[in-house]
Scaffold this active site. Structure first.
Site, PDB file in Angstrom:
ATOM      1  N   PHE A  30       0.812  -1.217   0.000  1.00 39.87           N
ATOM      2  CA  PHE A  30       0.000   0.000   0.000  1.00 39.87           C
ATOM      3  C   PHE A  30       0.845   1.265   0.000  1.00 39.87           C
ATOM      4  O   PHE A  30       0.374   2.330  -0.385  1.00 39.87           O
ATOM      5  CB  PHE A  30      -0.925   0.011   1.236  1.00 39.87           C
ATOM      6  CG  PHE A  30      -0.254   0.490   2.495  1.00 39.87           C
ATOM      7  CD1 PHE A  30      -0.167   1.853   2.783  1.00 39.87           C
ATOM      8  CD2 PHE A  30       0.318  -0.391   3.403  1.00 39.87           C
ATOM      9  CE1 PHE A  30       0.474   2.306   3.939  1.00 39.87           C
ATOM     10  CE2 PHE A  30       0.955   0.054   4.549  1.00 39.87           C
ATOM     11  CZ  PHE A  30       1.033   1.407   4.815  1.00 39.87           C
ATOM     12  N   GLU A  59      -4.928  -3.792  -1.922  1.00 40.10           N
ATOM     13  CA  GLU A  59      -6.376  -3.543  -1.896  1.00 40.10           C
ATOM     14  C   GLU A  59      -6.706  -2.296  -1.080  1.00 40.10           C
ATOM     15  O   GLU A  59      -7.838  -1.854  -1.051  1.00 40.10           O
ATOM     16  CB  GLU A  59      -7.121  -4.767  -1.356  1.00 40.10           C
ATOM     17  CG  GLU A  59      -6.809  -5.166   0.077  1.00 40.10           C
ATOM     18  CD  GLU A  59      -5.561  -6.061   0.226  1.00 40.10           C
ATOM     19  OE1 GLU A  59      -4.559  -5.819  -0.489  1.00 40.10           O
ATOM     20  OE2 GLU A  59      -5.606  -6.973   1.056  1.00 40.10           O
ATOM     21  N   ARG A  60      -5.675  -1.698  -0.414  1.00 39.17           N
ATOM     22  CA  ARG A  60      -5.966  -0.519   0.397  1.00 39.17           C
ATOM     23  C   ARG A  60      -5.964   0.770  -0.422  1.00 39.17           C
ATOM     24  O   ARG A  60      -6.626   1.729  -0.062  1.00 39.17           O
ATOM     25  CB  ARG A  60      -4.976  -0.436   1.559  1.00 39.17           C
ATOM     26  CG  ARG A  60      -5.333  -1.465   2.637  1.00 39.17           C
ATOM     27  CD  ARG A  60      -4.437  -1.368   3.833  1.00 39.17           C
ATOM     28  NE  ARG A  60      -3.367  -2.340   3.744  1.00 39.17           N
ATOM     29  CZ  ARG A  60      -2.414  -2.474   4.664  1.00 39.17           C
ATOM     30  NH1 ARG A  60      -2.411  -1.699   5.710  1.00 39.17           N
ATOM     31  NH2 ARG A  60      -1.478  -3.381   4.530  1.00 39.17           N
ATOM     32  N   SER A  63       5.334  -6.912   3.448  1.00 41.07           N
ATOM     33  CA  SER A  63       5.930  -7.242   4.746  1.00 41.07           C
ATOM     34  C   SER A  63       6.708  -8.559   4.662  1.00 41.07           C
ATOM     35  O   SER A  63       6.435  -9.400   3.803  1.00 41.07           O
ATOM     36  CB  SER A  63       4.824  -7.330   5.796  1.00 41.07           C
ATOM     37  OG  SER A  63       3.881  -8.295   5.391  1.00 41.07           O
ATOM     38  N   CYS A 117       9.482   1.849   3.547  1.00 37.72           N
ATOM     39  CA  CYS A 117      10.434   0.781   3.874  1.00 37.72           C
ATOM     40  C   CYS A 117      11.836   1.339   4.035  1.00 37.72           C
ATOM     41  O   CYS A 117      12.712   0.670   4.556  1.00 37.72           O
ATOM     42  CB  CYS A 117      10.420  -0.287   2.798  1.00 37.72           C
ATOM     43  SG  CYS A 117      11.145   0.275   1.277  1.00 37.72           S
TER      44      CYS A 117
HETATM   45  P1  NAD Z   1       1.554  -6.555   3.119  1.00 43.46           P
HETATM   46  O1  NAD Z   1       2.561  -7.627   3.257  1.00 43.46           O
HETATM   47  O2  NAD Z   1       0.414  -6.524   4.079  1.00 43.46           O
HETATM   48  O3  NAD Z   1       0.874  -6.610   1.660  1.00 43.46           O
HETATM   49  C1  NAD Z   1       1.643  -6.649   0.480  1.00 43.46           C
HETATM   50  C2  NAD Z   1       0.855  -7.368  -0.602  1.00 43.46           C
HETATM   51  O4  NAD Z   1       0.609  -8.713  -0.194  1.00 43.46           O
HETATM   52  C3  NAD Z   1      -0.503  -6.736  -0.891  1.00 43.46           C
HETATM   53  O5  NAD Z   1      -0.737  -6.747  -2.277  1.00 43.46           O
HETATM   54  C4  NAD Z   1      -1.475  -7.651  -0.148  1.00 43.46           C
HETATM   55  O6  NAD Z   1      -2.744  -7.718  -0.777  1.00 43.46           O
HETATM   56  C5  NAD Z   1      -0.786  -9.000  -0.211  1.00 43.46           C
HETATM   57  N1  NAD Z   1      -1.086  -9.839   0.972  1.00 43.46           N
HETATM   58  C6  NAD Z   1      -1.395  -9.413   2.226  1.00 43.46           C
HETATM   59  N2  NAD Z   1      -1.598 -10.472   3.035  1.00 43.46           N
HETATM   60  C7  NAD Z   1      -1.420 -11.584   2.293  1.00 43.46           C
HETATM   61  C8  NAD Z   1      -1.477 -12.988   2.563  1.00 43.46           C
HETATM   62  N3  NAD Z   1      -1.769 -13.447   3.792  1.00 43.46           N
HETATM   63  N4  NAD Z   1      -1.219 -13.851   1.566  1.00 43.46           N
HETATM   64  C9  NAD Z   1      -0.910 -13.402   0.340  1.00 43.46           C
HETATM   65  N5  NAD Z   1      -0.842 -12.079   0.016  1.00 43.46           N
HETATM   66  C10 NAD Z   1      -1.085 -11.178   0.977  1.00 43.46           C
HETATM   67  O7  NAD Z   1       2.348  -5.164   3.136  1.00 43.46           O
HETATM   68  P2  NAD Z   1       1.750  -3.697   3.191  1.00 43.46           P
HETATM   69  O8  NAD Z   1       1.234  -3.438   4.563  1.00 43.46           O
HETATM   70  O9  NAD Z   1       0.859  -3.435   2.028  1.00 43.46           O
HETATM   71  O10 NAD Z   1       3.079  -2.829   2.952  1.00 43.46           O
HETATM   72  C11 NAD Z   1       3.953  -2.467   3.980  1.00 43.46           C
HETATM   73  C12 NAD Z   1       5.137  -3.400   4.048  1.00 43.46           C
HETATM   74  O11 NAD Z   1       5.842  -3.423   2.819  1.00 43.46           O
HETATM   75  C13 NAD Z   1       6.162  -2.975   5.094  1.00 43.46           C
HETATM   76  O12 NAD Z   1       6.625  -4.119   5.757  1.00 43.46           O
HETATM   77  C14 NAD Z   1       7.269  -2.349   4.259  1.00 43.46           C
HETATM   78  O13 NAD Z   1       8.542  -2.363   4.865  1.00 43.46           O
HETATM   79  C15 NAD Z   1       7.239  -3.220   3.059  1.00 43.46           C
HETATM   80  N6  NAD Z   1       7.860  -2.570   1.914  1.00 43.46           N
HETATM   81  C16 NAD Z   1       9.053  -3.051   1.480  1.00 43.46           C
HETATM   82  C17 NAD Z   1       9.686  -2.454   0.416  1.00 43.46           C
HETATM   83  C18 NAD Z   1      10.987  -2.971  -0.078  1.00 43.46           C
HETATM   84  O14 NAD Z   1      11.351  -2.670  -1.210  1.00 43.46           O
HETATM   85  N7  NAD Z   1      11.720  -3.743   0.696  1.00 43.46           N
HETATM   86  C19 NAD Z   1       9.097  -1.351  -0.225  1.00 43.46           C
HETATM   87  C20 NAD Z   1       7.865  -0.894   0.245  1.00 43.46           C
HETATM   88  C21 NAD Z   1       7.250  -1.516   1.303  1.00 43.46           C
END
Ligand code: NAD
Length: 499
Positions: A150, A177-178, A227, A282
């Site tokens: 998101f 989806e957010r 994450s 991140c």
């Molecule tokens: P998230 O892990 O909740 O979601 C990421 C994606 O995974 C979304 O598209 C979501 O729909 C999907 N998802 C969520 N739960 C799932 C499940 N149980 N099974 C399969 N798919 C699932 O992350 P977020 O809250 O959207 O984003 C924040 C996180 O992303 C933070 O941890 C941040 O550090 C990380 N991030 C990392 C980078 C990087 O390049 N390392 C860059 C940006 C964000």
């Protein structure tokens, strides 16, 4: 009545058919602004079929023409910058200048992708043996997918689809989806830029859609950002079905402040990097590591008034420092971490939990928080909070500061602030973290370098954007050719060697 969003498949907006939806909020007001459909396995399949049908013709378009689509896309992003930033800010919560930065850092990867004729060039060895020439070329994989978080709803989708599409692949994007509206708008712009229908498909959804992508045998590669627990899961499940997978996860970025640093500059850097986008980056700095008690006292003294003076505003603000957090659930989680830190014995020097935004009382706001005397064993140190909360961990000396950053399980970004070249050089050489800043708090590499962390911040062996993205979205074919003039008479039974 909240608007109903769609998927974007085969160049058209398509209504969701699963019957499942999620609410999309505007964090500054707290209202439900839209409903996003959550795709079923069948809807993912439909997108893959469209992509598969369209991909060979797109791969056959010469690279220069594919580059022109990217050039036009960049023009359209600039044309629509204000409109995109407004929607992005409303759905995500970040303020307008920061939303423009989100779009700009994605646009720069599209600009990088305009170099695709050069980037796809192969290698050639003439006369590798008698009458033998050897060459290698890069070919697209076919249908590939991206699953994005998101916190950068424009930048990260573009990091994924721009190089992939320029390489000649068709793409399935499953955005968060957010905040799904901007990814849909980007797909419309790509179509307007001349991309054939079916090459960029956006399918909204949650775990069900992700699992369908991971298990689909026609999808050749998956790039994920989110994450760490989900990154690890996507990596394992995607690899199990034989895909190429690169997953980027969470972070806990340290900034080491040496006694010789300019402390006013360091404090300003910490404020921008810790509280910009309400800490939902991140590459946010979430741990400050002043070296020596004197440095620590002087730094904390400088941080407190800056945090108390943070200008918090609605997402549509043009000059606020930060806006609200993305959802009420996330706000509650971040406030929960602050309560945990207090229980664990860290000193809460600034408590922003009770901040209310006048005129936006239902918005998902909190003020900046600062903890001092945080220690390694505390949950607020070990875990990613992803909010406007900075922890100060005091180090006795440089070695202790370096060790702290190196021992943490995350390894996305890190920074050191110092005037001493030797110290900086030693730090850069030794630290086991993927992106390092020297007097730069957020060292996000430019589009033509690659972006990626180490340790639990990334799974897979190729990074995002830059040359790695071209390697990730293509496979190499190596051709050895011999013409009759080089053929010796008779069969050869040993493994061929060049003498
Ligand atoms: P998230 O892990 O909740 O979601 C990421 C994606 O995974 C979304 O598209 C979501 O729909 C999907 N998802 C969520 N739960 C799932 C499940 N149980 N099974 C399969 N798919 C699932 O992350 P977020 O809250 O959207 O984003 C924040 C996180 O992303 C933070 O941890 C941040 O550090 C990380 N991030 C990392 C980078 C990087 O390049 N390392 C860059 C940006 C964000």
């Amino acid at each position: 009545m909240a608007a109903e969003l769609t998927h974007f498949i085969g160049g058209k907006h398509v209504k969701g058919t699963s019957g499942r939806f999620a609410d999309v909020f505007w964090p500054m007001t707290g209202e439900v602004a839209a409903r996003v459909p959550l795709a079923s396995k069948a809807e993912i399949r439909a997108a893959v079929e469209n992509a598969r049908a369209a991909q060979p013709a797109w791969a056959a378009v010469n690279p220069q023409r594919r580059a022109r689509v990217m050039t036009k896309f960049v023009d359209l992003l600039n044309r629509d910058m204000d409109k995109l930033a407004d929607r992005l800010a409303r759905e995500h919560g970040k303020v307008i200048p920061d939303a423009k930065g989100d779009i700009q850092r994605g646009l720069e990867v599209a600009e990088f992708a305009t170099g695709i004729p050069h980037l796809l060039k192969g290698e050639y060895t003439e006369g590798a043996g008698p009458g033998i020439d050897v060459y290698s070329m890069r070919q697209p994989l076919g249908v590939v997918a991206g699953i994005t978080p998101f916190n950068f709803p424009a930048m990260i989708p573009m990091w994924k689809f721009a190089p992939a599409i320029a390489c000649g692949n068709a793409f399935i994007l499953k955005p968060s989806e957010r905040d799904p509206s901007v990814p849909l708008m980007l797909a419309e712009l790509m179509l307007e830029a001349g991309l054939p229908p079916g090459i960029l498909n956006v399918v909204n959804g949650d775990k069900e859609a992700v699992d369908a992508i991971l298990d689909d045998e026609d999808i050749q590669a998956v790039g994920f950002v989110g994450s760490t627990p989900i990154a690890a899961y996507v990596y394992a499940r995607g690899a199990a079905s034989g895909k190429r997978v690169a997953c980027f996860g969470g972070a806990k970025n340290h900034m080491i402040v040496m006694p010789d640093a300019d402390l006013d500059q360091a404090a300003d850097a910490l404020i921008g990097a810790g509280y910009g986008s309400a800490g939902e980056r991140c590459m946010a700095v979430s741990v400050a590591v002043p070296v020596g008690q004197k440095t620590a006292d002087a730094l904390v003294e400088r941080l407190i008034p800056r945090i108390e003076g943070l200008k918090i505003g609605p997402s549509t603000s043009l000059d606020a420092d930060m806006g609200p957090l993305v959802t009420r659930a996330h706000l509650d989680k971040v406030k929960g971490y602050v309560a945990t830190g207090v229980k664990e014995g860290a000193k809460l020097k600034v408590d922003g939990r009770d901040f209310r935004m006048q005129g936006y009382e239902q918005g998902f706001y909190m003020g900046g928080c600062l903890f001092d005397e945080v220690t390694r064993d505390m949950r607020i140190y070990k875990e990613e909070i992803f909010g406007p909360v900075l922890s100060v961990v005091r180090a006795r000396d440089y070695d202790e500061g370096l060790r702290l950053a190196m021992d943490h399980e995350y390894g996305n970004g890190v920074a050191i602030f110092t005037r001493d070249g030797d110290t900086a050089r030693d730090f850069v050489a030794k630290v086991n973290i993927g992106m390092v800043g020297v007097n730069v708090p957020i060292p996000v590499p430019l589009a033509y370098y690659t972006f990626g962390g180490w340790k639990k911040s990334a799974f897979g062996d190729l990074n995002q954007h830059g040359p790695d993205s071209i390697r990730f979205y293509t496979r190499t074919k190596t051709v050895t050719s011999r013409w009759p003039s080089g053929v010796k008479e008779g069969a050869e039974f040993s493994i061929p060697v060049m003498k």
